[in-house]
Design a protein around this motif. Structure first.
Motif, mmCIF file in Angstrom:
data_model
loop_
_atom_site.group_PDB
_atom_site.id
_atom_site.type_symbol
_atom_site.label_atom_id
_atom_site.label_comp_id
_atom_site.label_asym_id
_atom_site.label_seq_id
_atom_site.Cartn_x
_atom_site.Cartn_y
_atom_site.Cartn_z
ATOM 1 N N ALA A 1 0.843 -1.191 0.000
ATOM 2 C CA ALA A 1 0.000 0.000 0.000
ATOM 3 C C ALA A 1 0.877 1.240 0.000
ATOM 4 N N VAL A 2 0.426 2.255 -0.723
ATOM 5 C CA VAL A 2 1.087 3.557 -0.753
ATOM 6 C C VAL A 2 0.102 4.587 -0.238
ATOM 7 N N ILE A 3 0.510 5.348 0.765
ATOM 8 C CA ILE A 3 -0.345 6.404 1.302
ATOM 9 C C ILE A 3 0.006 7.711 0.604
ATOM 10 N N GLY A 4 -0.976 8.273 -0.086
ATOM 11 C CA GLY A 4 -0.777 9.531 -0.787
ATOM 12 C C GLY A 4 -0.819 9.354 -2.290
ATOM 13 N N ALA A 5 -1.616 10.200 -2.967
ATOM 14 C CA ALA A 5 -1.732 10.153 -4.424
ATOM 15 C C ALA A 5 -1.199 11.415 -5.068
ATOM 16 N N GLY A 6 -0.245 12.074 -4.376
ATOM 17 C CA GLY A 6 0.486 13.158 -5.004
ATOM 18 C C GLY A 6 1.568 12.586 -5.904
ATOM 19 N N ALA A 7 2.425 13.462 -6.411
ATOM 20 C CA ALA A 7 3.472 13.002 -7.322
ATOM 21 C C ALA A 7 4.345 11.945 -6.673
ATOM 22 N N LEU A 8 4.745 12.158 -5.422
ATOM 23 C CA LEU A 8 5.618 11.201 -4.747
ATOM 24 C C LEU A 8 4.942 9.845 -4.596
ATOM 25 N N GLY A 9 3.675 9.838 -4.195
ATOM 26 C CA GLY A 9 2.958 8.580 -4.031
ATOM 27 C C GLY A 9 2.733 7.855 -5.343
ATOM 28 N N LEU A 10 2.386 8.601 -6.391
ATOM 29 C CA LEU A 10 2.129 7.963 -7.683
ATOM 30 C C LEU A 10 3.409 7.411 -8.299
ATOM 31 N N PHE A 11 4.510 8.151 -8.182
ATOM 32 C CA PHE A 11 5.783 7.607 -8.667
ATOM 33 C C PHE A 11 6.188 6.374 -7.871
ATOM 34 N N THR A 12 5.937 6.401 -6.570
ATOM 35 C CA THR A 12 6.241 5.240 -5.733
ATOM 36 C C THR A 12 5.449 4.029 -6.204
ATOM 37 N N ALA A 13 4.166 4.232 -6.473
ATOM 38 C CA ALA A 13 3.330 3.133 -6.954
ATOM 39 C C ALA A 13 3.843 2.610 -8.295
ATOM 40 N N GLN A 14 4.196 3.523 -9.189
ATOM 41 C CA GLN A 14 4.655 3.095 -10.513
ATOM 42 C C GLN A 14 5.956 2.291 -10.415
ATOM 43 N N LEU A 15 6.854 2.695 -9.539
ATOM 44 C CA LEU A 15 8.111 1.968 -9.369
ATOM 45 C C LEU A 15 7.889 0.631 -8.671
ATOM 46 N N LEU A 16 6.956 0.587 -7.731
ATOM 47 C CA LEU A 16 6.656 -0.675 -7.053
ATOM 48 C C LEU A 16 6.102 -1.717 -8.013
ATOM 49 N N GLY A 17 5.427 -1.273 -9.061
ATOM 50 C CA GLY A 17 4.858 -2.211 -10.019
ATOM 51 C C GLY A 17 5.896 -3.113 -10.655
ATOM 52 N N ALA A 18 7.160 -2.659 -10.719
ATOM 53 C CA ALA A 18 8.219 -3.477 -11.317
ATOM 54 C C ALA A 18 8.529 -4.713 -10.479
ATOM 55 N N PHE A 19 8.065 -4.736 -9.221
ATOM 56 C CA PHE A 19 8.344 -5.862 -8.330
ATOM 57 C C PHE A 19 7.187 -6.864 -8.278
ATOM 58 N N SER A 20 6.224 -6.717 -9.177
ATOM 59 C CA SER A 20 5.103 -7.659 -9.322
ATOM 60 C C SER A 20 4.379 -7.921 -8.003
ATOM 61 N N PRO A 21 3.873 -6.882 -7.338
ATOM 62 C CA PRO A 21 3.091 -7.130 -6.119
ATOM 63 C C PRO A 21 1.779 -7.824 -6.452
ATOM 64 N N SER A 22 1.282 -8.620 -5.522
ATOM 65 C CA SER A 22 -0.021 -9.252 -5.743
ATOM 66 C C SER A 22 -1.140 -8.231 -5.616
#
Length: 338
Positions: free
Chosen positions: A172-193
């Motif tokens: 889970a990522v808390i926050g949908a600002g630029a920092l949170g959205l970039f964090t989510a996009q980078l986390l996607g490379a690790f294939s989370p369920s």
């Protein structure tokens, strides 16, 4: 269009003016960059309002720590091959020689704090001169408007690297600002369920989906916000650290980043120990995180341009500041174009 050759100067908190820009020739080991665009964020607002303590702000100053541009000249000892290259650059003027820098922790340089746009002249000007060692080169076809947001992407990369996510994790990522959205996009490379973005309102659900979230939740509808393996707090508000711990399973990991505030409420050490939660922190971005973000951007794994909603001239600095501080969910990132 901005007036030619003009730069923003903050003489003191709340006082800005437009001045004639005099480019500084690069000295030994330095490079001069023609600025394409400079981004604005909450840290710029804090600088403008005088919320940064004395060691972390130096007036008068040209702000601008998020930027992109093209190298136009280099000083003695800097690689001549940089001339003509599209670049972004690290904000922290690390020394590259102290023990922490040599260990790769350039954001913890022990020589002293100096940062572009806060204690050193920033990018809200036609040119910027800085140590060439801080530059990261981009592909020839890179979109410099999008690249202007690689500074928050590098901070997101620092948080993800600190988190050490594993494939198949519930994240889970808390926050949908630029920092949170970039964090989510980078986390996607690790294939989370599962990759859930949590924010205060529904306005950024579609954007979070485009940045790779598999779910979007708001705090007033917390269904399913339990038993995450990893939570990254990309907000840094007084209440979000405590809220983040409630999302974790026993033995889970929390990484705190964002723009932290003093006095986080309710972080009970006894509860942290009893549930065996581990906590990491990330503030700023070491050189390795910058390299990671630049590689992801160059491979089209980061899409910063989606966050840009306004591009203004530097003569509209006050309007840009008002837009950044206004809280309108339709306003994303504001760029200033010299």
């Amino acid at each position: 269009m901005s007036p030619p050759g003009k730069a923003v100067v903050l003489d003191a908190p709340g006082t800005s003016r437009l001045v004639e820009h005099v480019p500084r020739r690069p000295g030994p080991g330095e490079a001069q960059v023609r600025v394409h665009a400079a981004g604005m964020c909450g840290r710029d607002r804090d600088l403008y309002l005088g919320r940064r303590p004395a060691p972390y702000a130096r007036y008068p100053l040209t702000p601008g720590h998020e930027w992109s541009g093209t190298v136009t000249a280099v000083g003695e000892g800097a690689p001549a091959s940089l001339i003509g290259r599209k670049v972004v650059g690290e904000g922290l003027w690390n020394c590259a020689t102290c023990a922490r820098c040599r260990a790769g922790e350039t954001d913890l340089c022990t020589v002293g704090y100096e940062e572009t746009g806060f204690t050193r002249p920033g990018a809200m000007a036609p040119t910027l001169t800085l140590p060439a060692r801080l530059l990261h080169t981009l592909p020839p076809d890179a979109d410099l408007t999008a690249a202007a947001l690689l500074e928050p992407a590098a901070r997101a990369a620092a948080a993800v690297l600190k988190a050490g996510p594993l494939p198949g994790a519930r994240v889970a990522v808390i926050g949908a600002g630029a920092l949170g959205l970039f964090t989510a996009q980078l986390l996607g490379a690790f294939s989370p369920s599962e990759l859930t973005v949590v924010d205060t309102g529904p306005g950024r659900a579609a954007l979070a989906d485009r940045f790779g979230a598999t779910a979007y939740r708001t705090w007033d509808r917390p269904s399913g916000l339990v038993d995450f393996d990893l939570v990254i707090d990309a907000v840094g508000a007084a209440s979000t650290a405590r809220a983040a711990t409630s999302l974790l399973r026993p033995g889970g990991r929390l990484v705190l980043t964002g723009i932290p505030v003093h006095g986080a409420a309710g972080l009970d050490p006894a509860r942290l120990v009893a549930r065996q939660l581990s906590i990491g922190t990330a503030l700023g971005a070491p050189s390795g995180a910058w390299s990671s973000a630049v590689r992801a951007f160059s491979a089209a794994r980061l899409t910063p341009l989606e966050l840009v909603t306004h591009q203004l001239g530097v003569d509209e600095f006050e309007r840009a500041m008002a837009l950044t501080a206004g809280g309108d969910p339709r306003v994303g990132r504001v760029l200033l174009r010299p």
